[in-house]
Design a protein around this motif. Structure first.
Motif, PDB file in Angstrom:
ATOM      1  N   LEU A 470       3.702 -22.021  -1.361  1.00 31.91           N
ATOM      2  CA  LEU A 470       3.222 -22.221  -2.720  1.00 31.91           C
ATOM      3  C   LEU A 470       1.721 -22.090  -2.726  1.00 31.91           C
ATOM      4  CD1 LEU A 470       5.454 -25.295  -3.569  1.00 31.91           C
ATOM      5  CD2 LEU A 470       5.947 -22.870  -3.942  1.00 31.91           C
ATOM      6  N   GLN A 471       1.235 -21.100  -3.443  1.00 31.86           N
ATOM      7  CA  GLN A 471      -0.196 -20.788  -3.359  1.00 31.86           C
ATOM      8  C   GLN A 471      -1.055 -21.921  -3.878  1.00 31.86           C
ATOM      9  OE1 GLN A 471      -1.325 -18.088  -1.933  1.00 31.86           O
ATOM     10  NE2 GLN A 471      -3.417 -18.745  -2.176  1.00 31.86           N
ATOM     11  N   LYS A 472      -1.938 -22.363  -3.047  1.00 28.09           N
ATOM     12  CA  LYS A 472      -2.883 -23.400  -3.437  1.00 28.09           C
ATOM     13  C   LYS A 472      -3.937 -22.804  -4.349  1.00 28.09           C
ATOM     14  CE  LYS A 472      -6.635 -26.015  -1.347  1.00 28.09           C
ATOM     15  NZ  LYS A 472      -7.358 -26.242  -0.104  1.00 28.09           N
ATOM     16  N   GLN A 592     -12.338  -4.668   5.362  1.00 21.88           N
ATOM     17  CA  GLN A 592     -11.531  -3.766   6.185  1.00 21.88           C
ATOM     18  C   GLN A 592     -10.359  -4.513   6.818  1.00 21.88           C
ATOM     19  OE1 GLN A 592     -13.800  -1.585   9.127  1.00 21.88           O
ATOM     20  NE2 GLN A 592     -12.018  -1.319  10.434  1.00 21.88           N
ATOM     21  N   VAL A 593     -10.646  -5.676   7.390  1.00 23.15           N
ATOM     22  CA  VAL A 593      -9.587  -6.455   8.030  1.00 23.15           C
ATOM     23  C   VAL A 593      -8.577  -6.942   6.998  1.00 23.15           C
ATOM     24  CG1 VAL A 593      -9.077  -8.551   9.351  1.00 23.15           C
ATOM     25  CG2 VAL A 593     -11.070  -7.156   9.945  1.00 23.15           C
ATOM     26  N   MET A 594      -9.055  -7.420   5.849  1.00 22.15           N
ATOM     27  CA  MET A 594      -8.139  -7.936   4.834  1.00 22.15           C
ATOM     28  C   MET A 594      -7.234  -6.839   4.288  1.00 22.15           C
ATOM     29  SD  MET A 594     -10.527 -10.722   2.800  1.00 22.15           S
ATOM     30  CE  MET A 594      -9.184 -11.318   1.772  1.00 22.15           C
ATOM     31  N   ASN A 595      -7.747  -5.638   4.169  1.00 24.46           N
ATOM     32  CA  ASN A 595      -6.906  -4.517   3.727  1.00 24.46           C
ATOM     33  C   ASN A 595      -5.816  -4.222   4.743  1.00 24.46           C
ATOM     34  OD1 ASN A 595      -8.316  -4.141   1.332  1.00 24.46           O
ATOM     35  ND2 ASN A 595      -9.726  -2.644   2.214  1.00 24.46           N
ATOM     36  N   GLU A 596      -6.170  -4.269   6.027  1.00 18.90           N
ATOM     37  CA  GLU A 596      -5.171  -4.033   7.070  1.00 18.90           C
ATOM     38  C   GLU A 596      -4.118  -5.136   7.065  1.00 18.90           C
ATOM     39  OE1 GLU A 596      -7.119  -3.579  10.827  1.00 18.90           O
ATOM     40  OE2 GLU A 596      -8.567  -2.121  10.065  1.00 18.90           O
ATOM     41  N   LEU A 597      -4.562  -6.379   6.890  1.00 15.46           N
ATOM     42  CA  LEU A 597      -3.620  -7.491   6.832  1.00 15.46           C
ATOM     43  C   LEU A 597      -2.693  -7.369   5.625  1.00 15.46           C
ATOM     44  CD1 LEU A 597      -6.102 -10.388   7.700  1.00 15.46           C
ATOM     45  CD2 LEU A 597      -4.137  -9.719   9.092  1.00 15.46           C
ATOM     46  N   ALA A 598      -3.287  -7.075   4.470  1.00 13.43           N
ATOM     47  CA  ALA A 598      -2.500  -6.988   3.236  1.00 13.43           C
ATOM     48  C   ALA A 598      -1.447  -5.895   3.307  1.00 13.43           C
ATOM     49  CB  ALA A 598      -3.428  -6.758   2.048  1.00 13.43           C
ATOM     50  N   GLU A 599      -1.776  -4.807   3.994  1.00 10.54           N
ATOM     51  CA  GLU A 599      -0.824  -3.695   4.125  1.00 10.54           C
ATOM     52  C   GLU A 599       0.487  -4.159   4.746  1.00 10.54           C
ATOM     53  OE1 GLU A 599      -0.459   0.612   6.437  1.00 10.54           O
ATOM     54  OE2 GLU A 599      -2.416  -0.347   6.232  1.00 10.54           O
ATOM     55  N   THR A 608       1.975 -14.960  -0.323  1.00 10.36           N
ATOM     56  CA  THR A 608       1.539 -14.881  -1.716  1.00 10.36           C
ATOM     57  C   THR A 608       0.044 -14.643  -1.850  1.00 10.36           C
ATOM     58  OG1 THR A 608       1.371 -17.297  -1.767  1.00 10.36           O
ATOM     59  CG2 THR A 608       3.424 -16.314  -2.563  1.00 10.36           C
ATOM     60  N   GLY A 609      -0.619 -14.276  -0.763  1.00 16.03           N
ATOM     61  CA  GLY A 609      -2.026 -13.910  -0.866  1.00 16.03           C
ATOM     62  C   GLY A 609      -2.934 -14.770  -0.012  1.00 16.03           C
TER      63      GLY A 609
END
Length: 951
Positions: A470-472, A592-599, A608-609
């Protein structure tokens, strides 16, 4: 514990009156034991989701529970296993505590298990997880915990009681494939790499050979196995690597003992074999590695997170961290063989600093990330790992290696040296530092790892097919974001740091308080660092007692910048964060890292983010900060040890503006900060069984001028004793305290003051002792008092059963040293149960034994074999009398000697802002109450008492 669990679940009921309460508070008008703890437990039901879907109200129940079929379908049962036989078992307990704090929730239930040094397995309570060290409860396990007859029985229990295991055993049996093989045999799902891959990756020599075969540059090494080693073979290795056989500098370390244990530097063949044999004879390992010392190199470490699905590996390397060894001034002799050892890794010290991302060329950072990702895949690792290595700039001596090996670049060489399959998970560990830089809170990263592991097991697929996180709601940590404070959130500023010798412990305390208070949905908690203004960094000691606020500033900190080991590192990180070029680089790499993680992560229903925003620190003068606190009606939680945080100055400034704050008021703070004034204030209580110690105060300048022998003779004559205790008059309780047995000892201490030493090495005095951290700058006033002889308490394993321990105490003097917390309102303070801390080295508790998890042994409550319940009760009554006489309120800690027969109390000192680290004895004492008070409940109580304080 059953009643506590019931109280905790109140927050889940639709008609719970605490459910929508905006600011739950406690009304502590009476302090009977049962009534006091009952009020605290009631407040626990008013807690919130911590991190991503973690309800604090359920965080205290760690025993295995029986759940009905409906609940079982939605609650993931996680078994956390800690301990083990290695020297890192104390750190393992710290990791388990952190995991428990941040993953427990409505959708995830945690059961805790412990394996002792002899491979005996136990189901333990969460209260035991909050112990300072396994030695705190090892000798009590047979009576306090559920034991298993064998590891096989333990594994069978896990198969029926948990859905997945999260092993947090560091070193042997945790990272060498031992626990993994056991779990695989009984088909118990677990987080992390499989047993076969663990075995190869954990052994540094085998891992190095494997990396070389996979095309990586490796550090040249030689394996010493057993005692039958031919010196000629090692001499040939020295010659082959262009090292002088007599003086060549190498690193000697166990092949299978984690990344910190037993690592040392040697010179030449003979010294190398001597130190290798020491490692073998000490039982650390019978396989020892001799490696080149990488002169001119920079060490780094990188967390790798697998975001793939099932057995499809998709590793993403987070922002690596550069490890920089530092040496401050003439008082800190530069070690020619300094390495990143156990002390530097786990104790707050200015000897090491971390930079995330590293200060390397961006091409090297990319090479580290690419190489760590390849390594993770080629060695068959799973879920997460930490990979350590070195960057050797092109200007340093090049290693003999083929240019087609991975790691050879035009800027220098990247080498990977250590693979940590179960990375440390303390609050400020590399895992959380690097994760917070790319948008993960503690809870989010840990739960992501667990959910990723579930994807490998079909029977656990339902737990990861829908969002269990559950997103805080992300709350800005900046002070100037006041909108939420006006919309129902109660503002809290947790302030820590300062410029005393205890500032590093203060950082640990403040971080712990901040993380715990984040668990309440009616609070908006901002971490704040108190620091001397950069423009006034060269002020004298007399200036530092001046409440002139123009020389003091406060930094509002974003999440990731709090997770540091020293206040200096936090300040450096703040300056780096607002430096345009550095900020731009960090932002670029973060995205850059967050884009790789999100992929990878966005393909999973449970993710959920990210929940940590990319924020900058904000700098204020102390006056500005106090005005902000007044404007947003904030309560200030003071975690500044010593200096203006404990001498009444900060309390006076806040009180003048009507700002509520935690802890005692101005007058009590001033008295307790002055150890002589404290004794005078209590001197009239002698007939009540409260005794004080005779003292003599001397100026540092007088000590340096007067002949040492004359000073010594004057002191022992005036104080009528043969042995002295010396301590700073107005500094913290954990620095500069030493036992002096003769004039020569006084000479050593005086020279340390004159030389401005940051620490006095072990065994510098005539009687054995550990490392003594010194105040910086040296104190102007010092107190001498008779050294009080107490009865030595030791833990012995020489019992009828070789796998058990027992307390040994002869009880000749009938006095023991205790520390005890007091809590409540002015005039009605309540004494928690005292703790006896067993000293591991020397006669004075070290900084580590007082505040660092994994060291020291605390006996809470004191065993009846040492002090009877009747004497303990009289002791607590006198502690409350002391607290009320000094007009303490909120909370404080009292250190004293106690007579085990009469309960008489001989006061040592009173700390009005005591240590609040994860392993502090105050938590142990709160957990020892009739109804256990868990950390988040405890800190919330202190906060609420601040709102009700008598102004």
């Amino acid at each position: 514990m059953a009643s506590l669990g019931s109280a905790s679940n109140l927050s889940l009921l639709p008609n719970n009156p605490c459910r929508n309460r905006e600011s739950p508070s406690l009304h502590l008008s009476s302090y009977s034991l049962s009534g006091f703890t009952q009020k605290l437990v009631t407040a626990a039901s008013c807690t919130k989701t911590v991190g991503v879907g973690v309800t604090r109200a359920t965080a205290q129940v760690a025993e295995a529970v029986v759940v009905d079929k409906e609940e079982k379908s939605r609650v993931l049962r996680v078994g956390v296993i800690c301990g083990g036989p290695s020297a890192e078992r104390g750190i393992s307990l710290n990791s388990a505590r952190s995991v428990l704090d941040h993953i427990q929730g409505e959708d995830l239930h945690v059961s805790c298990y412990y394996i002792d040094a002899h491979f005996n397995a136990f189901a333990i309570s969460s209260a035991q997880v909050y112990s300072n060290t396994p030695s705190d409860f090892d000798f009590k396990l047979e009576s306090l915990a559920q034991g298993f007859q064998s590891l096989s029985e333990f594994a069978e229990h896990l198969a029926g009681s948990v859905d997945i295991v999260f092993p947090v055993i560091h070193g042997r049996f945790g990272e060498d494939g031992g626990i993994q093989e056991l779990l695989e045999k009984y088909n118990v799902p677990f987080v992390g790499t499989g047993s076969k891959e663990c075995r190869q990756a954990f052994d540094k020599y085998d891992a190095s050979m494997g990396l070389s075969k996979h095309g990586f540059v490796t550090v040249p090494s030689f394996l010493v196995q057993g005692s039958e080693v031919n010196p000629d073979e090692l001499s040939e290795w020295f010659a082959g690597n262009h090292l002088d056989p007599n003086t060549g500098k190498v690193v000697v370390k166990p092949a299978r003992a984690g990344s910190s244990i037993g690592v040392t530097v040697a010179y030449g063949v003979n010294d190398s074999l001597t130190k290798a044999n020491e490692i073998i004879s000490q039982g650390i390992d019978d396989r020892v590695l001799v490696e080149l010392f990488l002169e001119g190199g920079s060490e780094f470490t990188a967390i790798v997170l697998d975001v793939g699905h099932g057995f499809d590996c998709q590793p993403v390397v987070l922002l690596p961290t550069e490890v920089e060894l530092q040496f401050q001034g003439s008082g800190d002799v530069r070690e020619k063989d300094a390495i990143f050892n156990y002390r530097r890794k786990y104790l707050p010290t200015q000897q090491v600093a971390y930079h995330t991302p590293p200060r390397f060329p961006i091409e090297i950072i990319q090479s580290i990330r690419e190489g760590a990702s390849l390594l993770f895949q080629r060695l068959g690792l799973r879920d997460f790992a930490r990979i350590d290595g070195w960057f050797l700039p092109s200007s340093t001596k090049a290693l003999a290696s083929s240019e087609d090996k991975f790691g050879m670049t035009e800027f220098g060489t990247v080498l990977f040296t250590d693979i940590n399959l179960i990375s440390g998970m303390e609050q400020t560990s590399f895992l959380f530092q690097q994760a917070s830089k790319v948008g993960f809170s503690h809870s989010n990263i840990l739960r992501s790892i667990i959910h990723r592991a579930c994807l490998r097991f079909p029977e656990l697929a339902t737990y990861s097919s829908k969002s269990g996180q559950l997103q805080k709601k992300s709350k800005s940590s900046k002070l100037n974001d006041t909108s939420e404070g006006r919309q129902g959130f109660r503002k809290v500023f947790v302030i820590f740091g300062g410029d005393t010798s205890e500032r590093q412990v203060s950082l640990m305390s403040g971080t712990n308080v901040w993380l715990n208070l984040q668990g309440f949905d009616d609070l908006d908690v901002t971490p704040c660092l108190l620091a001397r203004s950069i423009d006034h960094s060269s002020t004298t000691d007399s200036d530092k007692t001046d409440p002139n606020v123009s020389s003091i500033e406060v930094w509002s900190l974003p999440y990731s910048l709090v997770l540091r080991h020293t206040t200096e590192e936090v300040l450096d990180a703040c300056m780096e964060a607002i430096e345009p070029a550095r900020a731009a680089l960090t932002s670029h790499l973060r995205n850059q890292v967050m884009n790789e993680l999100a992929e990878g992560l966005m393909k999973h229903g449970w993710f959920t983010g990210f929940d940590i925003a990319d924020e900058l620190p904000v700098r204020y003068s102390l006056k500005e900060w106090i005005q902000f606190a007044k404007e947003v009606e904030a309560t200030v939680f003071i975690a500044v040890h010593g200096g203006i945080g404990e001498d009444g100055t900060l309390q006076s400034l806040l009180g003048a503006e009507g700002i509520p704050y935690t802890g005692p008021g101005v007058t009590a703070s001033k008295i307790c900060m002055d150890k002589v004034a404290t004794s005078l204030a209590l001197d009239h209580l002698r007939d009540e069984g409260v005794l004080t110690i005779n003292k003599d105060v001397k100026k540092k300048e007088d000590l340096l001028k007067m002949p040492i022998l004359q000073t010594w003779n004057d002191l022992i004559s005036k104080l009528q004793c043969e042995t002295l205790c010396i301590k700073p008059a107005r500094d913290g309780c954990s620095t500069g305290v030493a036992r002096l047995c003769c004039a020569e000892d006084l000479a050593v201490y005086t020279k340390a003051l004159d030389d401005c030493l940051l620490r006095i090495p072990p065994n510098s005095f005539s009687k054995a002792h550990g490392m003594i951290e010194m105040p910086n700058p040296p104190p102007e006033l010092l107190i001498f008092e008779p050294f009080v002889e107490t009865d030595e308490i030791v833990l012995s394993s020489k019992t009828v059963s070789e796998n058990s321990q027992r307390l040994l105490w002869e009880g000749h003097s009938r006095w023991v040293e205790v520390t005890v917390g007091v809590i409540g309102k002015r005039g009605s303070m309540h004494s928690l149960s005292p703790s006896i801390t067993v000293k591991e080295t020397g006669d004075i508790l070290s900084l580590e034994e007082k505040f660092q998890g994994g060291t020291g042994i605390n006996l809470t409550p004191p065993p009846v074999s040492i002090i009877s319940n009747e004497a303990l009760g009289r002791c607590k009554q006198r502690i409350e009398l002391i607290a009320n006489t000094l007009q303490l309120e909120g909370f404080s800690r009292i250190d004293a000697f106690v007579n085990v027969d009469s309960g008489e109390v001989l006061i040592i000192e009173v700390n009005t802002v005591p240590g609040m680290t994860p392993s502090t004895v105050l938590i142990h004492q709160a957990l020892a109450e009739q109804l256990p008070i868990y950390p988040h409940q405890f800190f919330r109580t202190l906060l609420d008492l601040a709102s009700e304080r008598v102004v």
